[in-house]
Design an enzyme around this catalytic site. Sequence first.
Site, PDB file in Angstrom:
ATOM      1  CG  ASP A 468      40.983  41.670  34.159  1.00 38.16           C
ATOM      2  OD1 ASP A 468      40.955  40.822  33.255  1.00 38.16           O
ATOM      3  OD2 ASP A 468      42.027  42.034  34.705  1.00 38.16           O
ATOM      4  NE  ARG A 472      45.995  44.167  34.028  1.00 36.08           N
ATOM      5  CZ  ARG A 472      45.330  45.120  34.672  1.00 36.08           C
ATOM      6  NH1 ARG A 472      45.556  46.382  34.407  1.00 36.08           N
ATOM      7  NH2 ARG A 472      44.428  44.800  35.582  1.00 36.08           N
ATOM      8  CG  ASP A 473      50.766  40.116  32.066  1.00 31.27           C
ATOM      9  OD1 ASP A 473      50.054  41.027  32.556  1.00 31.27           O
ATOM     10  OD2 ASP A 473      51.889  39.831  32.495  1.00 31.27           O
ATOM     11  CD  GLU A 474      44.627  40.956  35.654  1.00 31.03           C
ATOM     12  OE1 GLU A 474      43.868  40.888  36.614  1.00 31.03           O
ATOM     13  OE2 GLU A 474      45.463  41.865  35.502  1.00 31.03           O
ATOM     14  CG  ASP A 481      36.528  43.361  37.596  1.00 32.86           C
ATOM     15  OD1 ASP A 481      36.838  42.700  38.599  1.00 32.86           O
ATOM     16  OD2 ASP A 481      37.275  44.203  37.103  1.00 32.86           O
ATOM     17  CD1 TRP A 535      36.745  39.762  42.494  1.00 31.44           C
ATOM     18  CD2 TRP A 535      36.169  41.170  44.133  1.00 31.44           C
ATOM     19  NE1 TRP A 535      37.334  40.984  42.237  1.00 31.44           N
ATOM     20  CE2 TRP A 535      36.998  41.868  43.218  1.00 31.44           C
ATOM     21  CE3 TRP A 535      35.688  41.858  45.240  1.00 31.44           C
ATOM     22  CZ2 TRP A 535      37.343  43.200  43.387  1.00 31.44           C
ATOM     23  CZ3 TRP A 535      36.027  43.194  45.418  1.00 31.44           C
ATOM     24  CH2 TRP A 535      36.838  43.849  44.504  1.00 31.44           C
ATOM     25  CD  GLU A 746      43.022  48.133  36.457  1.00 32.50           C
ATOM     26  OE1 GLU A 746      43.028  47.121  37.195  1.00 32.50           O
ATOM     27  OE2 GLU A 746      43.848  48.298  35.538  1.00 32.50           O
ATOM     28  CG  HIS A 767      39.319  47.607  34.314  1.00 38.07           C
ATOM     29  ND1 HIS A 767      38.355  47.550  35.285  1.00 38.07           N
ATOM     30  CD2 HIS A 767      40.229  46.656  34.626  1.00 38.07           C
ATOM     31  CE1 HIS A 767      38.675  46.605  36.155  1.00 38.07           C
ATOM     32  NE2 HIS A 767      39.798  46.040  35.774  1.00 38.07           N
TER      33      HIS A 767
END
Length: 896
Positions: A468, A472-474, A481, A535, A746, A767
């Site tokens: 995604d 960052r922390d993802e 997506d 999703w 995003e 994103h």
Amino acid sequence: MGLQVVRLKCEYKNNPLGLDVRKPRLGWNIEASRRNTNQSAYRIHVSKEDPDFNTLVWDTGTIDSDQSVHIVYEGTQLEPRTRYYYRVRVWDDQGTGSEWSSSAYWETGLMETSAWKAEWISPSRKPSDGTGDKPAEEPADYVRKPFTSPGKVRSARIYATALGLYTLYLNGRRVSDDLFTPGWTSYNKRLQYQTYDVTGLIGQGENVVGAVLADGWYKGNLAWKGVRNLYGDRRAFLMQLHVKFEDGSEQVWSTDRSWHVSSSGPIRMAELYHGEQYDATLELTGWSSPDYNASSWTLAEVLDHPKGHLVAQENDPTRVVEDIQPIAVIHTPKGETVIDMGQNMVGWVRFTVNASAGHRIVLEHAEVLDKEGNFYTANLRSAKQRIEYICKGGDAETYEPHFTFQGFRYVKVEGWDGEPDLSSFTGRVIHTDMDHTGFFECSDPLINQLQHNILWGQKGNFLDIPTDCPQRDERLGWTGDAQVFIRTAAFNMNVAPFFTKWLRDLKADQFEDGAVPHVIPDALPADHTHSSAAWGDAAVICPWTVYLCYGDTRILEEQYDSMKAWVEYMRRQGDNEFLRNTGFHYGDWLGLDAKEGSYRGATPNDYIATAFYAYSTSLLAKTAEILGNAQDAEQYRLLHRRIVEAFNKEFVTPAGRLAAPTQTAHVLALMFDLVDGAVRRRVAGTLAKMVEQNKDRLTTGFVGTPYLCHVLSQNGYHETAVKLVLQKEYPSWLYSVLKGATTMWEHWDGIKPDGSFWSTAMNSYNHYAYGSIGDWMYQVLAGLDTDRETVGYKHLQIRPQPSDGFEWVRAKLVTMYGTVESGWRKQPDGRLTVEITLPPNTTASVELPKALLAEVQENGRRAETAEGIISCRQAEGNVRLRLGSGTYTFSYPFVV
């Protein structure tokens, strides 16, 4: 040129090593000098370990067929660790035969899990859990094993994998340029191993094989809650080296308890989110060479871990794909020294420095500067993206990280002596090394920058899985997506192996009741929500799209049970089996019509959920029919009709008005064919008015945006769609372009007009989801699409739509059959020129807009008389043609 067979492929790849596919599929391209050339027959030879084809394991004979992709090998049973050569010749539809193609090959892997004789080896220290006095971050481990090669090597292969990440070395040399091996899968269910040809790296006598191990996705920090050890708490390495000698003998060396381990090397910490600490004063010079003294190293422990879930590498490897040079050194108002790479990229920085021993260089990475021009990292959340390098001193030393990656444009440099020289820094762009297949450009430079941003958003987020965001922390494989972007992705790059691997993990992580996790691989807590509409529908939409773009029925076969399980899961969720009106949903995520403080747009969840329920069911019915499952096909066609009926009863008034007055609601009703006749016309007209009344601006989020321009163009409002795409004011695609974006954002307003930021909580500047507009640009604006019945670009639909705001548009796509091109240009004399290229063994239905047949010329002659044109006719103010292969230039008077 005559007739030639070129570009042979096996399982989408050139000469692949280490395939565990029992019946691999072969394909090729044809080159021909004559227009309208089609294959009428082919012949394939396959030999085992014999490049001269003296002894065949498969000779198809002459097969009367125009099939030139996905031809399934049906020869003798494949043997493990064996190279198979193949060649092809074809005949065209006039009986002309080609010569044999140049040979290509594939090589099998270990094939059976029982072939693994190696043992998992692991460092002997106790694992860290990140609590108490145990450090959360551990240094990298180095493992090595000397071995003696008794003779001259004929061929040598290493089969290797790890719990964690590994990099493989042999006699002081890195074995390959692959990165982040073994990749990210649902590790406890599927773990990839890699195959390496190391024939040229082994010498007679003493040799050393070794590897460096780090945590990676397996046991490193993953997701935003600081969780570690998701799949296990110990790194481990597994390897077999098979060597064949010129005298016909063979020997195998494997990981076992005789290997030695050290954690005292220079990589003191390596985390995907947080970066790397490297102390060059601790370098283990020559550690993987025979003359190294490893007496201080300790013996490895053997780890009791299964091997039954090992699978050969499925997708393309991750690599450094290109290098870019920085464009400026910036000194911020706060006094920070910042390198501007000029492009939001994913990878790392390689730098060269000359400093004394122990001198510390620190790099931090960010996507944007704040409105004052200072370095900004708040949107990274807890991810540090920090590189720390301790110099060893002496001569100039060059460093680049090993087991981490960053998403960034700007690099803050600390500890540099004096003004940094830009030539000392190189941005190394990293992603899954997929072939670049799609190209789009037009007369508008802002739209060209938008295409650039779409492509770079894909580059940055297709790193082994479809993430995604890369900063960052993802960095997780969000299903929603992926499904909104997959069609655009399949234009830009060859994503078939990439999604094949990812979908196998989706199937592996799917719950027993058919529910689908939000992210694949499933890295979220067990009590996290799942199965949101749009999703979870990735379980159906993604395999269907791969089939559509590549003609790949095997992915439908593999994923059919998963697709069916998802539809049956939805069937059980609602108050009745035809409406989906329960459960957690993300809704129209980040829709601009959301209530204050909400991430969800105004379109009701049950509306979206039922719409996607209908859509996935329709695709499942088509899939069942393609696979020859007539009973399921009829069952799901009936279910689809019932869902559509229930949808209309629930969400459409008797007068034909939708109950949900949002752009996204109207988009879904049209895109998924949930309304027809007069109701459809009213819905389309209402949507167009909504856009126009909003000053040619959208309000859609993740769910509605991918289809918005498509449904406008399909339903008579193409110019409205064009105005949307050309809109420069917020919210629009070009707003971010004018704000200097080099990737997709995003949020539509990730940077607000005053330079402030949307938020710190969830504000990625790389994103790809809104890059799904690319699909409309390629299919509609350039007019290049595959037929929905003869899929995979075997037969094409080419319907360019010239519009105000564009003087010319062109698109090029490298398909399974070869290169397709479609473009148009408005000429100064008022004529329109349409250029089309089709590869041999394909045909196309072409529609020339606002054309009169008598006025259409092809290369200066009347179209009806041109070679390669199979048929042409006047139809509803347009000219419709059926073309064979070749390059065509049409010209005719045109008025927009």
